[in-house]
Design a protein around this motif. Structure first.
Motif, short mmCIF file in Angstrom:
data_model
loop_
_atom_site.label_atom_id
_atom_site.label_comp_id
_atom_site.label_asym_id
_atom_site.label_seq_id
_atom_site.Cartn_x
_atom_site.Cartn_y
_atom_site.Cartn_z
N ALA A 6 0.72 -1.08 0.05
CA ALA A 6 -0.02 0.01 -0.02
C ALA A 6 0.79 1.13 0.12
O ALA A 6 1.76 1.56 0.65
CB ALA A 6 -0.74 0.03 1.08
N ASP A 7 0.81 2.13 -0.78
CA ASP A 7 1.41 3.36 -1.00
C ASP A 7 0.61 4.23 -2.06
O ASP A 7 0.07 3.70 -2.92
CB ASP A 7 2.77 3.17 -1.64
CG ASP A 7 3.64 4.62 -1.22
OD1 ASP A 7 3.33 5.55 -1.83
OD2 ASP A 7 4.42 4.22 -0.65
N ASP A 8 0.53 5.61 -1.91
CA ASP A 8 -0.20 6.55 -2.75
C ASP A 8 0.60 6.60 -3.76
O ASP A 8 0.17 7.24 -4.74
CB ASP A 8 -0.93 7.72 -1.90
CG ASP A 8 0.39 8.40 -1.38
OD1 ASP A 8 1.26 7.88 -0.39
OD2 ASP A 8 0.30 9.79 -1.27
N TRP A 27 6.94 -13.42 -4.63
CA TRP A 27 5.66 -13.42 -4.14
C TRP A 27 4.63 -12.91 -5.20
O TRP A 27 4.80 -12.00 -6.15
CB TRP A 27 5.35 -12.61 -3.02
CG TRP A 27 6.36 -13.33 -1.65
CD1 TRP A 27 6.80 -14.47 -1.73
CD2 TRP A 27 6.78 -12.31 -0.93
NE1 TRP A 27 7.43 -14.51 -0.35
CE2 TRP A 27 7.41 -13.35 0.17
CE3 TRP A 27 6.59 -10.97 -0.25
CZ2 TRP A 27 8.05 -12.88 1.26
CZ3 TRP A 27 7.49 -10.60 0.51
CH2 TRP A 27 8.17 -11.68 1.38
N GLN A 28 3.44 -13.41 -4.89
CA GLN A 28 1.89 -12.84 -5.69
C GLN A 28 1.92 -11.42 -5.16
O GLN A 28 1.71 -11.56 -3.84
CB GLN A 28 1.14 -13.77 -5.75
CG GLN A 28 -0.46 -13.11 -6.45
CD GLN A 28 -1.50 -14.09 -6.42
OE1 GLN A 28 -1.36 -15.13 -5.86
NE2 GLN A 28 -2.71 -13.28 -6.65
N ILE A 29 1.77 -10.22 -5.68
CA ILE A 29 1.61 -9.00 -5.06
C ILE A 29 0.28 -8.54 -5.52
O ILE A 29 0.19 -8.19 -6.75
CB ILE A 29 3.06 -8.16 -5.25
CG1 ILE A 29 4.14 -9.01 -4.60
CG2 ILE A 29 2.65 -6.84 -4.62
CD1 ILE A 29 5.40 -8.20 -4.54
N ILE A 30 -0.41 -7.78 -4.62
CA ILE A 30 -1.18 -7.08 -4.99
C ILE A 30 -0.93 -5.42 -4.38
O ILE A 30 -0.31 -5.54 -3.39
CB ILE A 30 -2.99 -7.55 -4.52
CG1 ILE A 30 -2.75 -7.61 -2.97
CG2 ILE A 30 -3.23 -8.60 -5.27
CD1 ILE A 30 -4.26 -7.94 -2.62
N ASP A 31 -1.70 -4.57 -4.90
CA ASP A 31 -1.31 -3.23 -4.44
C ASP A 31 -2.82 -2.32 -4.21
O ASP A 31 -3.64 -2.33 -4.84
CB ASP A 31 -0.46 -2.42 -5.35
CG ASP A 31 -0.75 -2.06 -6.67
OD1 ASP A 31 -1.78 -3.12 -7.06
OD2 ASP A 31 -0.59 -1.15 -7.07
N ALA A 32 -2.41 -1.50 -3.10
CA ALA A 32 -3.54 -0.69 -2.56
C ALA A 32 -2.96 0.97 -2.72
O ALA A 32 -1.78 1.12 -2.56
CB ALA A 32 -4.16 -0.85 -1.19
N THR A 33 -3.91 1.83 -3.10
CA THR A 33 -3.29 3.35 -3.22
C THR A 33 -3.66 4.22 -2.11
O THR A 33 -3.18 5.57 -2.12
CB THR A 33 -4.19 3.87 -4.51
OG1 THR A 33 -5.60 4.05 -4.24
CG2 THR A 33 -3.90 3.30 -5.72
N MET A 41 -8.93 -4.31 1.20
CA MET A 41 -8.14 -5.22 0.40
C MET A 41 -7.95 -6.49 1.34
O MET A 41 -7.83 -7.45 1.13
CB MET A 41 -7.29 -4.83 -0.50
CG MET A 41 -7.69 -3.85 -1.68
SD MET A 41 -6.31 -3.34 -2.77
CE MET A 41 -5.87 -4.93 -3.52
N ALA A 42 -7.27 -5.95 2.46
CA ALA A 42 -6.78 -6.91 3.31
C ALA A 42 -7.88 -7.84 4.13
O ALA A 42 -7.86 -9.03 4.20
CB ALA A 42 -6.29 -6.31 4.54
#
Length: 119
Positions: A6-8, A27-33, A41-42
């Motif tokens: 998570a990072d803007d 790793w499989q990585i998803i991201d949040a803004t 998302m968590a």
């Protein structure tokens, strides 16, 4: 491993992901803004680890962590942020964060804090 970053800043998310890969974490990585999206998302995606910036819009990283813990979510959580003051480290630890990595960071600095979490 399934990891939420998570990072803007889109660029910073990409740098964190690239550094994780350089550290040997495939790793499989998803991201949040932002912190609110990270929280949502968590709970929905149930990642194995969350790496979050501190200062983000809508909800900060520390607010996201506090909300997750209040919701009973105990996903391992660490900060990757531009500030690393003792006060921030203390606040992060009190909220349940396992580590705080201050920018600039290296693949080695990631391994130093993440490997013990995985053990």
């Amino acid at each position: 491993m399934y990891v939420l970053v998570a990072d803007d800043s889109r660029v910073m998310r990409q740098i964190v992901i690239r550094t994780l890969r350089q550290a040997g974490y495939d790793w499989q990585i998803i991201d949040a803004t932002d912190g609110q999206e990270a929280y949502d998302m968590a709970l929905a995606e149930k990642p194995d680890l969350i790496l979050s910036d501190w200062n983000m819009p809508n909800a900060t990283g520390i607010e996201a962590l506090q909300a997750l813990r209040q919701a009973g979510c105990m996903i391992p959580f660490g900060f990757v942020t531009s500030e690393g003051s003792q006060e921030m480290r203390d606040q992060a630890a009190a909220a349940g964060a396992l580590f705080l990595i201050a920018k600039p960071f290296t693949a080695e600095s990631f391994r130093e804090v993440i490997d013990p979490v995985l053990a």
